[in-house]
Design a protein around this motif. Structure first.
Motif, PDB file in Angstrom:
ATOM      1  N   ALA A  79       0.852  -1.202   0.000  1.00  0.00           N
ATOM      2  CA  ALA A  79       0.000   0.000   0.000  1.00  0.00           C
ATOM      3  C   ALA A  79       0.883   1.247   0.000  1.00  0.00           C
ATOM      4  O   ALA A  79       1.937   1.272   0.635  1.00  0.00           O
ATOM      5  N   TYR A  80       0.424   2.270  -0.706  1.00  0.00           N
ATOM      6  CA  TYR A  80       1.224   3.484  -0.923  1.00  0.00           C
ATOM      7  C   TYR A  80       0.372   4.711  -0.612  1.00  0.00           C
ATOM      8  O   TYR A  80      -0.724   4.864  -1.146  1.00  0.00           O
ATOM      9  N   VAL A  81       0.883   5.564   0.265  1.00  0.00           N
ATOM     10  CA  VAL A  81       0.235   6.853   0.539  1.00  0.00           C
ATOM     11  C   VAL A  81       1.120   7.935  -0.065  1.00  0.00           C
ATOM     12  O   VAL A  81       2.171   8.264   0.481  1.00  0.00           O
ATOM     13  N   PRO A  82       0.726   8.483  -1.226  1.00  0.00           N
ATOM     14  CA  PRO A  82       1.606   9.429  -1.918  1.00  0.00           C
ATOM     15  C   PRO A  82       1.663  10.789  -1.239  1.00  0.00           C
ATOM     16  O   PRO A  82       0.788  11.134  -0.441  1.00  0.00           O
ATOM     17  N   GLN A  83       2.681  11.535  -1.595  1.00  0.00           N
ATOM     18  CA  GLN A  83       2.779  12.919  -1.142  1.00  0.00           C
ATOM     19  C   GLN A  83       1.580  13.672  -1.722  1.00  0.00           C
ATOM     20  O   GLN A  83       1.212  13.482  -2.873  1.00  0.00           O
ATOM     21  N   GLY A  84       0.940  14.504  -0.915  1.00  0.00           N
ATOM     22  CA  GLY A  84      -0.233  15.216  -1.411  1.00  0.00           C
ATOM     23  C   GLY A  84      -1.539  14.470  -1.188  1.00  0.00           C
ATOM     24  O   GLY A  84      -2.616  14.934  -1.531  1.00  0.00           O
ATOM     25  N   ARG A  85      -1.430  13.239  -0.649  1.00  0.00           N
ATOM     26  CA  ARG A  85      -2.571  12.471  -0.138  1.00  0.00           C
ATOM     27  C   ARG A  85      -3.482  11.860  -1.204  1.00  0.00           C
ATOM     28  O   ARG A  85      -3.841  10.708  -1.138  1.00  0.00           O
ATOM     29  N   GLN A 140      -4.870  13.555   5.668  1.00  0.00           N
ATOM     30  CA  GLN A 140      -3.732  12.639   5.745  1.00  0.00           C
ATOM     31  C   GLN A 140      -4.117  11.374   6.498  1.00  0.00           C
ATOM     32  O   GLN A 140      -3.748  10.260   6.103  1.00  0.00           O
ATOM     33  N   GLN A 141      -4.863  11.522   7.585  1.00  0.00           N
ATOM     34  CA  GLN A 141      -5.342  10.358   8.323  1.00  0.00           C
ATOM     35  C   GLN A 141      -6.256   9.502   7.436  1.00  0.00           C
ATOM     36  O   GLN A 141      -6.188   8.266   7.468  1.00  0.00           O
ATOM     37  N   LEU A 142      -7.072  10.162   6.620  1.00  0.00           N
ATOM     38  CA  LEU A 142      -7.955   9.449   5.702  1.00  0.00           C
ATOM     39  C   LEU A 142      -7.143   8.676   4.659  1.00  0.00           C
ATOM     40  O   LEU A 142      -7.451   7.511   4.359  1.00  0.00           O
ATOM     41  N   ALA A 143      -6.103   9.308   4.129  1.00  0.00           N
ATOM     42  CA  ALA A 143      -5.259   8.646   3.118  1.00  0.00           C
ATOM     43  C   ALA A 143      -4.564   7.420   3.708  1.00  0.00           C
ATOM     44  O   ALA A 143      -4.479   6.368   3.066  1.00  0.00           O
ATOM     45  N   ILE A 144      -4.080   7.545   4.940  1.00  0.00           N
ATOM     46  CA  ILE A 144      -3.425   6.399   5.594  1.00  0.00           C
ATOM     47  C   ILE A 144      -4.463   5.315   5.902  1.00  0.00           C
ATOM     48  O   ILE A 144      -4.220   4.128   5.684  1.00  0.00           O
ATOM     49  N   GLU A 162       3.876  16.446   5.992  1.00  0.00           N
ATOM     50  CA  GLU A 162       3.949  17.695   5.228  1.00  0.00           C
ATOM     51  C   GLU A 162       2.689  18.546   5.395  1.00  0.00           C
ATOM     52  O   GLU A 162       1.573  18.102   5.118  1.00  0.00           O
ATOM     53  N   GLY A 163       2.874  19.774   5.876  1.00  0.00           N
ATOM     54  CA  GLY A 163       1.779  20.732   6.001  1.00  0.00           C
ATOM     55  C   GLY A 163       0.720  20.368   7.027  1.00  0.00           C
ATOM     56  O   GLY A 163      -0.435  20.768   6.909  1.00  0.00           O
ATOM     57  N   ALA A 186       5.788  -4.366   7.236  1.00  0.00           N
ATOM     58  CA  ALA A 186       6.988  -3.551   7.022  1.00  0.00           C
ATOM     59  C   ALA A 186       6.524  -2.141   6.659  1.00  0.00           C
ATOM     60  O   ALA A 186       5.547  -1.973   5.923  1.00  0.00           O
ATOM     61  N   ILE A 187       7.196  -1.137   7.190  1.00  0.00           N
ATOM     62  CA  ILE A 187       6.820   0.256   6.910  1.00  0.00           C
ATOM     63  C   ILE A 187       8.033   0.993   6.357  1.00  0.00           C
ATOM     64  O   ILE A 187       9.100   1.006   6.974  1.00  0.00           O
ATOM     65  N   LEU A 188       7.850   1.568   5.163  1.00  0.00           N
ATOM     66  CA  LEU A 188       8.882   2.408   4.559  1.00  0.00           C
ATOM     67  C   LEU A 188       8.380   3.841   4.612  1.00  0.00           C
ATOM     68  O   LEU A 188       7.384   4.187   3.980  1.00  0.00           O
ATOM     69  N   LEU A 189       9.056   4.657   5.402  1.00  0.00           N
ATOM     70  CA  LEU A 189       8.635   6.038   5.660  1.00  0.00           C
ATOM     71  C   LEU A 189       9.628   7.004   5.035  1.00  0.00           C
ATOM     72  O   LEU A 189      10.802   7.029   5.412  1.00  0.00           O
ATOM     73  N   VAL A 190       9.163   7.771   4.047  1.00  0.00           N
ATOM     74  CA  VAL A 190       9.988   8.831   3.459  1.00  0.00           C
ATOM     75  C   VAL A 190       9.638  10.126   4.172  1.00  0.00           C
ATOM     76  O   VAL A 190       8.473  10.495   4.280  1.00  0.00           O
ATOM     77  N   GLU A 191      10.655  10.798   4.691  1.00  0.00           N
ATOM     78  CA  GLU A 191      10.371  11.943   5.562  1.00  0.00           C
ATOM     79  C   GLU A 191      11.504  12.965   5.505  1.00  0.00           C
ATOM     80  O   GLU A 191      12.665  12.613   5.388  1.00  0.00           O
ATOM     81  N   GLN A 192      11.103  14.258   5.571  1.00  0.00           N
ATOM     82  CA  GLN A 192      12.097  15.333   5.707  1.00  0.00           C
ATOM     83  C   GLN A 192      12.176  15.830   7.143  1.00  0.00           C
ATOM     84  O   GLN A 192      13.181  16.407   7.539  1.00  0.00           O
ATOM     85  N   PHE A 193      11.120  15.630   7.911  1.00  0.00           N
ATOM     86  CA  PHE A 193      11.037  16.117   9.287  1.00  0.00           C
ATOM     87  C   PHE A 193      11.879  15.176  10.167  1.00  0.00           C
ATOM     88  O   PHE A 193      11.450  14.096  10.539  1.00  0.00           O
ATOM     89  N   TYR A 194      13.073  15.622  10.497  1.00  0.00           N
ATOM     90  CA  TYR A 194      14.042  14.756  11.171  1.00  0.00           C
ATOM     91  C   TYR A 194      13.516  14.195  12.493  1.00  0.00           C
ATOM     92  O   TYR A 194      13.640  12.995  12.759  1.00  0.00           O
TER      93      TYR A 194
END
Length: 232
Positions: A79-85, A140-144, A162-163, A186-194
């Motif tokens: 499953a994929y939750v894209p940027q921008g939801r 975002q919660q809805l997209a997840i 994001e936002g 397994a969870i792959l999390l792409v993130e800029q917020f350190y």
């Protein structure tokens, strides 16, 4: 388990992904960090089959999936939750969540799993409201929630903070931590917020100019100097 080996991708003459190799294991959050434009989203689109990999292999549960179409990867439990939801703004919250059940048939596809309402109580309160009327954090919660409705074994999240207001970031973090703790995903999390990534990561990868330049365990991110590598 997701296993990526020597993955390459080009746009025109530009070498966007340069020989990427990594794994994402069940029961762990693998955090992929990097500044804007280093190829993170391109990588995720390759993993989902939205763009083809030029070379290298993507393996899921010991099978190479390079030639599988996006819907086949979803059927296989990714499953994929894209940027921008990318929720459906004119559909209700409940209808959006039911769209996540497309890999199932019959009775299984007719009802939102109770677990989704438990993970995101705000969605239950707003189940008849249109997706476009929700705040950014609620969307975002809805997209997840929609991604989790298909009961994936691999959840890929592209910058879920994001936002979004801090209180909702905290709620999303708690959900991700809880899902990892179960041990079957397994969870792959792409993130800029350190700080968000550091709190959740069991392992981390840092990308720069299409390459993974550093990797390690989540608890070592501070001593490894990861904050400095990804600071804007």
């Amino acid at each position: 388990m997701l296993k990526v080996s020597e993955l390459n991708q080009y746009y025109g003459g530009s070498h966007i992904l340069r020989g990427l190799s990594f794994e994402a294991r069940p029961g762990e959050v693998t955090c992929l960090l990097g500044r804007n434009g280093v190829g993170k989203t391109t990588l995720l689109k390759c993993l989902m089959g939205l763009i083809p990999a030029k070379s290298g292999t993507i393996s899921w549960q010991d099978k190479t999936i390079n030639n599988r179409k996006p819907h086949q990867r979803v059927q296989a439990g990714i499953a994929y939750v894209p940027q921008g939801r990318e929720i459906f703004p004119r559909l209700t919250v409940e209808e959006n969540l039911l769209m996540g059940l497309a890999r199932f048939s019959g009775a299984q596809a007719a009802k939102v799993p109770e677990e989704i309402w438990q993970l995101f109580p705000v969605l239950l309160e707003m189940r008849q409201r249109r997706g476009g009327d929700l705040s950014g954090g609620q969307q975002q919660q809805l997209a997840i929630g929609r991604a989790l409705a298909c009961k994936p074994q691999l959840l890929i999240l592209d910058e879920p903070t994001e936002g979004i207001q801090p209180s909702v970031i905290k709620e999303i973090g708690a959900v991700i931590a809880g899902l990892a703790k179960r041990g079957d995903m397994a969870i792959l999390l792409v993130e800029q917020f350190y700080d968000f990534a550091a709190e959740l990561a069991d392992s981390y990868l840092v990308m720069s100019r299409g390459e993974i330049v550093q990797r390690g365990r989540g608890e070592d991110m501070e001593t490894d100097g990861v904050r400095g590598l990804v600071a804007i």
